[in-house]
Design a protein around this motif. Sequence first.
Motif, PDB file in Angstrom:
ATOM      1  N   LYS A   1       2.670  -0.360   6.132  1.00 46.01           N
ATOM      2  CA  LYS A   1       1.212  -0.268   6.070  1.00 46.01           C
ATOM      3  C   LYS A   1       0.600  -1.315   5.153  1.00 46.01           C
ATOM      4  O   LYS A   1      -0.259  -1.021   4.309  1.00 46.01           O
ATOM      5  CB  LYS A   1       0.839   1.151   5.584  1.00 46.01           C
TER       6      LYS A   1
ATOM      7  N   ASP B   1       0.789  -1.236   0.000  1.00 48.28           N
ATOM      8  CA  ASP B   1       0.000   0.000   0.000  1.00 48.28           C
ATOM      9  C   ASP B   1       0.825   1.293   0.000  1.00 48.28           C
ATOM     10  O   ASP B   1       0.595   2.192   0.827  1.00 48.28           O
ATOM     11  CB  ASP B   1      -0.952   0.009   1.219  1.00 48.28           C
TER      12      ASP B   1
ATOM     13  N   SER C   1      -5.520   0.163  10.701  1.00 40.05           N
ATOM     14  CA  SER C   1      -6.371  -0.432   9.663  1.00 40.05           C
ATOM     15  C   SER C   1      -6.882   0.588   8.658  1.00 40.05           C
ATOM     16  O   SER C   1      -7.690   0.258   7.802  1.00 40.05           O
ATOM     17  CB  SER C   1      -7.570  -1.133  10.307  1.00 40.05           C
ATOM     18  N   SER C   2      -6.464   1.843   8.779  1.00 42.02           N
ATOM     19  CA  SER C   2      -6.941   2.844   7.807  1.00 42.02           C
ATOM     20  C   SER C   2      -5.896   3.944   7.642  1.00 42.02           C
ATOM     21  O   SER C   2      -4.954   4.058   8.448  1.00 42.02           O
ATOM     22  CB  SER C   2      -8.241   3.482   8.319  1.00 42.02           C
ATOM     23  N   ILE C   3      -6.105   4.742   6.611  1.00 44.52           N
ATOM     24  CA  ILE C   3      -5.202   5.862   6.340  1.00 44.52           C
ATOM     25  C   ILE C   3      -5.274   6.879   7.482  1.00 44.52           C
ATOM     26  O   ILE C   3      -4.243   7.384   7.949  1.00 44.52           O
ATOM     27  CB  ILE C   3      -5.573   6.487   4.980  1.00 44.52           C
ATOM     28  N   GLU C   4      -6.487   7.136   7.952  1.00 41.77           N
ATOM     29  CA  GLU C   4      -6.673   8.130   9.022  1.00 41.77           C
ATOM     30  C   GLU C   4      -5.951   7.681  10.294  1.00 41.77           C
ATOM     31  O   GLU C   4      -5.288   8.477  10.970  1.00 41.77           O
ATOM     32  CB  GLU C   4      -8.163   8.337   9.334  1.00 41.77           C
ATOM     33  N   GLU C   5      -6.112   6.394  10.609  1.00 33.94           N
ATOM     34  CA  GLU C   5      -5.472   5.874  11.820  1.00 33.94           C
ATOM     35  C   GLU C   5      -3.937   5.964  11.693  1.00 33.94           C
ATOM     36  O   GLU C   5      -3.239   6.321  12.641  1.00 33.94           O
ATOM     37  CB  GLU C   5      -5.879   4.409  11.982  1.00 33.94           C
ATOM     38  N   THR C   6      -3.447   5.650  10.494  1.00 35.05           N
ATOM     39  CA  THR C   6      -1.996   5.713  10.259  1.00 35.05           C
ATOM     40  C   THR C   6      -1.503   7.142  10.481  1.00 35.05           C
ATOM     41  O   THR C   6      -0.497   7.374  11.166  1.00 35.05           O
ATOM     42  CB  THR C   6      -1.669   5.268   8.810  1.00 35.05           C
TER      43      THR C   6
ATOM     44  N   GLY D   1      -1.345   4.405  -0.067  1.00 38.57           N
ATOM     45  CA  GLY D   1      -1.944   4.680   1.236  1.00 38.57           C
ATOM     46  C   GLY D   1      -0.942   5.353   2.167  1.00 38.57           C
ATOM     47  O   GLY D   1      -1.311   6.222   2.969  1.00 38.57           O
TER      48      GLY D   1
ATOM     49  N   LEU E   1      -1.499  -4.321   3.415  1.00 42.19           N
ATOM     50  CA  LEU E   1      -2.900  -4.733   3.408  1.00 42.19           C
ATOM     51  C   LEU E   1      -3.006  -6.247   3.571  1.00 42.19           C
ATOM     52  O   LEU E   1      -4.029  -6.768   4.021  1.00 42.19           O
ATOM     53  CB  LEU E   1      -3.558  -4.294   2.097  1.00 42.19           C
TER      54      LEU E   1
END
Length: 398
Positions: free
Chosen positions: A306, A234, A348-353, A237, A308
């Motif tokens: 990151k 990813d 588990s998401s872009i925002e969380e990262t 991402g 997937l």
Amino acid sequence: MANYRITCVEDYEPLVGAEVVRRIRDKAAKLKGLRIANFNSTYYGGGVAEIISSLTLLMNSLGLRAEWRVIQGSPDFFSITKKMHNALQGGGIDLSKIKKEIFEQVIYENSVRNFLDHDFIIVHDPQPLPLIEHYEKKCPWLWRCHLDLSRPDAETWKYLRRWIDNYDAVILSCKEFAQEMKPPQRVMMPAINPFTIKNRQLSDREINERLAHYEIPVDLPLVVQISRFDPWKDPKGVVEAFKLARKQIDARLVLLGNFATDDPEGEEIFHSLCACRDDRILILTSGDDTALVNALQTRAAVVLQKSLREGFGLTVAEAMWKGTPVIGGNVGGIRYQIDDGVNGFLVSSIEETAGRMVELINDKELRHGMGRKAREMVRKNFLLTRYLEQYLDLFADL
Ligand code: UDP
């Protein structure tokens, strides 16, 4: 003649203790002279080659006779096997009759060129899987699958099972990857060699020299992901998450990648990423310089992986070994390396990262505390001696 040497188990003693070294020596002594052939599909450029390279040497240092053979194939063969690889990790695929024919023919040709008279054959990943049908079986054959098999494409799995079912055992990286098949399944997680140029301790001078060589500025905290250019890692991402985080922090992203000879997707993904380059986003292809990999993993404020899907993710253990906290995708083997919120973060998401990136960049204490625990996690669980011992046990059992 120069004084050449290879790493031996005694070198691990300061890290794992004398008792472990003695136990491994005893187990290996009983297997002295055991002839093992490993087959995979690339000399370099991914975790599999990295592990086979170190593990076969360590086995030889103990008196086993471990060989490494790389199958040869045309570009269309590797394009088909990469599609199979993707399908086993949950992607779609159209396995036409002609693709199957090319795949099976290339493996047959490899079998004609490879003469086997061994006590164990270890076949890594799906590419060389059909080799087994071309030999009279005189010893145990192991299929060592390094992929994330949590959601394999049903049709591909069914196709490959005609060979998988003939193996004597299958080794997977996580228990979640277990599938319906005839052979018994074992779980063994990969591990790293702490003595390679990639993983040994570098001095500040060496690190600065490597970073300067590639004109990587060190005025801002570095956020680093090091991966083959592969959709499962990813990279897009990663760039998006970094852009989101940059609204709150100033840092520089380094995406370092390389290309494996059995992975034709890399070039295209690399070129599509180049459009994202700017003063804060560096996309580099010098990943075959292992000292650079080390320098970046050591100097980074935060390492990202990151993914997937991820069978194991050697890059995670490599960075953790250097005391760098890792933000990793909450998938496959990464979940066994990162203890979420303790020695790194699972996302588990872009925002969380992006959120975890901001948190770590803003908090030096947190980074250092997590980094210390990360290194200890690797020392206890992910050094090559542990993996070696599991192989010795498996050989003894079979
Ligand atoms: N690697 C590297 N340079 C790069 C990208 C990756 O040397 O530019 C190495 C990385 O350090 C690790 C291996 O390739 O040792 C990748 O293993 P991993 O299990 O993380 O992923 P894989 O490529 O096998 O899916």
